[in-house]
Design a protein around this motif. Structure first.
Motif, PDB file in Angstrom:
ATOM      1  N   ARG A  82      -6.352   8.583  -2.364  1.00 42.30           N
ATOM      2  CA  ARG A  82      -5.556   8.279  -3.552  1.00 42.30           C
ATOM      3  C   ARG A  82      -4.932   6.894  -3.413  1.00 42.30           C
ATOM      4  N   ALA A  83      -5.084   6.091  -4.438  1.00 42.33           N
ATOM      5  CA  ALA A  83      -4.692   4.679  -4.353  1.00 42.33           C
ATOM      6  C   ALA A  83      -4.219   4.164  -5.700  1.00 42.33           C
ATOM      7  N   ARG A  84      -3.351   3.158  -5.631  1.00 45.40           N
ATOM      8  CA  ARG A  84      -2.885   2.461  -6.834  1.00 45.40           C
ATOM      9  C   ARG A  84      -3.103   0.962  -6.644  1.00 45.40           C
ATOM     10  N   GLY A  85      -3.873   0.366  -7.531  1.00 43.73           N
ATOM     11  CA  GLY A  85      -4.202  -1.063  -7.428  1.00 43.73           C
ATOM     12  C   GLY A  85      -3.138  -1.934  -8.069  1.00 43.73           C
ATOM     13  N   GLU A  86      -1.964  -1.950  -7.476  1.00 48.46           N
ATOM     14  CA  GLU A  86      -0.842  -2.712  -8.053  1.00 48.46           C
ATOM     15  C   GLU A  86      -0.972  -4.205  -7.765  1.00 48.46           C
ATOM     16  N   ARG A  87      -1.438  -4.556  -6.572  1.00 49.09           N
ATOM     17  CA  ARG A  87      -1.673  -5.975  -6.287  1.00 49.09           C
ATOM     18  C   ARG A  87      -2.821  -6.489  -7.159  1.00 49.09           C
ATOM     19  N   SER A  88      -3.838  -5.667  -7.316  1.00 51.35           N
ATOM     20  CA  SER A  88      -4.962  -6.068  -8.175  1.00 51.35           C
ATOM     21  C   SER A  88      -4.476  -6.416  -9.578  1.00 51.35           C
ATOM     22  N   ARG A  89      -3.613  -5.565 -10.122  1.00 51.67           N
ATOM     23  CA  ARG A  89      -3.114  -5.818 -11.475  1.00 51.67           C
ATOM     24  C   ARG A  89      -2.162  -7.016 -11.512  1.00 51.67           C
ATOM     25  N   SER A  90      -1.518  -7.308 -10.379  1.00 56.40           N
ATOM     26  CA  SER A  90      -0.561  -8.422 -10.353  1.00 56.40           C
ATOM     27  C   SER A  90      -1.237  -9.784 -10.515  1.00 56.40           C
ATOM     28  N   ILE A  91      -2.556  -9.854 -10.236  1.00 57.78           N
ATOM     29  CA  ILE A  91      -3.269 -11.133 -10.431  1.00 57.78           C
ATOM     30  C   ILE A  91      -3.976 -11.174 -11.784  1.00 57.78           C
TER      31      ILE A  91
END
Length: 354
Positions: free
Chosen positions: A313-322
């Motif tokens: 289970r993962a959340r791509g928060e850094r991915s969305r930050s770019i």
């Protein structure tokens, strides 16, 4: 722009599912004229098409030829490696080439490596859903992943290279990738349109003529469409080129590719529903793979569980930050399964295996 001022990019896996989708975007990139793209390809015919139709530099060979791999990495300011998340000799060869480049030119090259959210997986065997969720912004949580975890033997040397300072490294961690890839490279027969994880389940289920599931199918994975994850790679590249000081790299350079979650029961049930609609099976309800079936279809119980019995289970928060804005959701994943069943059934029939 002269060739000497172009950014040399070395891409592995151009004939594959992820690599082909990334190359498709690089060729259409607003700054495509400033890229000098080189690929390593084992198939000479596909190599000719890449050179003649797409203007890509092709070197014939495989990632097992580590000297060749190191030399190609040494000649590139950017390396995007997509062929395997578990090939440690290949990753170390790329790192040795980048280290030589840094020593020779003072350049700090960019290494975008394909890992995967399998690094987060547990041993649930489909029996339960975990409450543990990882964020790509939580560095301490990422550092606590054990060195024995899947992909970790490759990820750790890459992270060490960033710490040592001879490369800026970025780990892109796709989850369950789905969708039939589209684009000119796929239409030309150069790149593979299909994923691995869900098609494995489909092929196994087709052989037994009933949707199968590992255990109770309760464990949960994230998912991402192939087009969305290819966009993520290019966004990481754009950010690394434009703002290297502001773009997270090394331990702050994990980028999860996810846009929703599914239980493995949901996937198997969708396969079952497609089977009923196509007249393959009378019931949409999946049944557990026996131990014998797990060995037959996946090679071992461990591999069967790894493909569709673990939690990750993962959340791509850094991915969305770019600036990443994935468009496809779990609903799209479930809708994609029937077309995959049809395509795989046709492939097997054409090969005389169905």
């Amino acid at each position: 722009m002269s060739a000497t001022t172009k950014t040399p990019i070395f891409l592995t896996g151009a004939t594959g599912y992820i690599g082909g989708s990334i190359l498709e975007r690089l060729l259409q990139h607003p700054k495509a004229d400033s890229f000098e793209i080189t690929t390593l390809v084992r198939n000479a015919e596909k190599g000719k098409i890449l050179e003649s139709k797409f203007g890509v530099n092709v070197v014939l060979g495989t990632t097992e030829e580590t000297d060749k791999l190191a030399a190609l990495a040494e000649n590139a300011h950017v390396v995007i490696h997509t062929t395997s998340a578990d090939d440690e000799p290949a990753a170390r060869a790329i790192l040795s080439g980048l280290q030589r480049r840094h020593a020779k030119l003072g350049d700090i090259p960019i290494y975008i490596h394909t890992s995967g959210t399998g690094v987060l997986s547990d041993d649930a065997k489909g029996e339960y859903a975990t409450e543990t969720i990882y964020s790509d912004l939580n560095v301490e949580q990422l550092k606590a992943i054990p060195p024995t975890a899947l992909h970790r033997n490759v990820d750790l040397p890459i992270l060490a290279a960033d710490t040592e300072g001879y490369a800026r490294t970025y780990l892109v961690l796709p989850s369950t990738i789905y969708g039939i890839a589209q684009g000119a490279l796929f239409d030309a027969g150069v790149s593979n349109r299909h994923s691995i994880q869900v098609p494995y389940l489909i092929r196994a289920s087709l052989d037994r003529k009933r949707a199968g599931v590992i255990g109770k199918g309760k464990s949960i994975w994230p998912n991402v469409h192939v087009h969305d994850v290819a966009d993520l790679y290019v966004l990481v590249l754009d950010a690394a080129l434009a703002s290297p000081a502001k773009t997270g790299h090394g331990w702050e350079g994990f980028y999860f590719g996810e846009n929703g979650e599914h239980s493995w029961y949901q996937i198997s049930r969708a396969i079952g529903e497609a089977f009923v609609e196509l007249g393959i099976s009378a019931s949409p309800e999946p049944t557990p793979f026996t131990v014998e079936e797990q060995i037959k279809y996946f090679g071992s119980e461990e591999l069967a569980s790894l493909y569709s019995g673990t939690n990750s289970r993962a959340r791509g928060e850094r991915s969305r930050s770019i600036g990443w804005k994935p468009r496809y959701t779990t609903e799209d994943l479930l809708k994609s399964i029937k077309p995959e069943v049809v395509a795989i059934k046709q492939q097997l029939e054409a090969a005389g295996k169905a």
